[in-house]
Design an enzyme around this catalytic site. Structure first.
Site, mmCIF file in Angstrom:
data_model
loop_
_atom_site.group_PDB
_atom_site.id
_atom_site.type_symbol
_atom_site.label_atom_id
_atom_site.label_comp_id
_atom_site.label_asym_id
_atom_site.label_seq_id
_atom_site.Cartn_x
_atom_site.Cartn_y
_atom_site.Cartn_z
ATOM 1 N N ASP A 124 86.176 16.969 86.441
ATOM 2 C CA ASP A 124 86.919 17.746 87.445
ATOM 3 C C ASP A 124 86.743 17.153 88.841
ATOM 4 O O ASP A 124 87.321 17.641 89.810
ATOM 5 C CB ASP A 124 86.552 19.239 87.392
ATOM 6 N N GLU A 141 72.499 15.108 87.257
ATOM 7 C CA GLU A 141 73.129 14.572 88.473
ATOM 8 C C GLU A 141 72.240 14.770 89.694
ATOM 9 O O GLU A 141 71.781 15.895 89.982
ATOM 10 C CB GLU A 141 74.486 15.259 88.695
HETATM 11 O O1 KIV Z 1 83.481 15.686 87.329
HETATM 12 C C1 KIV Z 1 82.763 14.683 87.263
HETATM 13 O O2 KIV Z 1 83.187 13.541 87.500
HETATM 14 C C2 KIV Z 1 81.376 14.849 86.864
HETATM 15 C C3 KIV Z 1 80.476 13.648 86.938
HETATM 16 C C4 KIV Z 1 79.896 13.559 88.290
HETATM 17 C C5 KIV Z 1 79.443 13.684 85.889
HETATM 18 O O3 KIV Z 1 80.984 15.926 86.513
#
Ligand code: KIV
Length: 263
Positions: free
Chosen positions: A44, A180
């Site tokens: 997202d 993260e």
């Molecule tokens: O939405 C995204 O790109 C993510 C990554 C940072 C893992 O959740």
């Protein structure tokens, strides 16, 4: 699909790393489909990278499904990971299952969600045959609670909370967990404690795999370069130069040439 969740678990057992990249459109997915990357992920984060929002909160299931379809069409040979958007897991079982249905039918082979959600919803999804990846640490959907995009797990109580969430996600049936923006020492402790793979972003070298954002690793936005990103290409300048060459050619009449014209 050239990899499955079973292969990912085997990678962990054999201490072989897992590569994951975000991808949001058909043309880029075609490139990813020719690569050795293991997981192609429609995150997202597209709310920010593709749509220009300040955070990921405005993303809806409908938007996520549209981009998931495009990527699944471009990379039919890849493990496609979809992303459950803001509040999907917090409004009860039925809305959660509706979102799961839309994203799986859009072409995902598995789905990721952020934070630690109601165990019964999570178990129901997993028991319905949908592989789920957890995501803890600096979860962007919690940006307002965190007071910004800030590294998490820096003090003992926050680190312990993230550690307990990781254990609970494995227990609830997740097949992997994204970590993260947490200190590498915490990512190492979690990775060593879990039997499912951890995928890091800004979490140091000790995770079982890494994920980067498409626009970040290609250097497409010189105004955004967080510390954890390794830039493999500086796409911004060559694209800018190409645009200006094209503009010049149009304006001085040197494009189109005879070979660009139909007889
Ligand atoms: O939405 C995204 O790109 C993510 C990554 C940072 C893992 O959740």
């Amino acid at each position: 699909m050239n990899i499955s969740i079973l292969d990912l678990l085997t990678r962990k057992k054999e201490s072989k790393k897992i590569s994951m990249i975000t991808c949001y459109d058909y043309t880029s997915a075609k490139i990813a489909s020719k690569s050795n990357i293991d997981i192609v992920f429609i995150g997202d984060s597209l709310g920010m990278t593709m749509l220009g929002y300040k955070n990921t909160i405005p993303c809806t299931t409908e938007v996520m499904a549209l981009y998931t379809q495009a990527v699944a069409r471009g990379a039919p040979n890849k493990f496609i990971l979809g992303d459950l958007p803001f509040l999907t897991m917090r409004k009860g079982l039925e809305p959660a299952m509706n979102a799961v249905e839309k994203l799986m039918q859009a072409g995902a082979h598995a789905l990721k969600f952020e934070g630690f959600a109601d165990n019964s919803i999570l178990s129901h999804i997993v028991n319905s045959g949908v592989p789920i990846m957890g995501h803890i640490g600096m979860t962007p959907q919690f940006v307002h609670q965190f007071g910004g995009f800030r590294v998490q797990g820096k003090n003992d109580s926050s680190a312990e909370k993230i550690y307990q969430e990781a254990l609970a996600l494995e227990k609830a049936g997740c097949f992997a967990v994204v970590l993260e923006c947490i200190p590498p020492v915490l990512a190492k402790k979690i990775t060593e404690s879990l039997s499912i793979p951890t995928i890091g972003i800004g979490a140091g070298p000790h995770t079982d795999g890494q994920v980067l954002i498409w626009q970040d690793f290609l250097g497409m936005d010189p105004d955004f370069s967080p510390k954890f990103v390794k830039t493999y290409f500086n796409a911004f300048d060559p694209i800018l130069n190409a645009l200006n060459f094209y503009d010049q050619d149009v304006k001085n009449g040197s494009f189109p040439e005879p070979q660009h014209c139909y007889k």
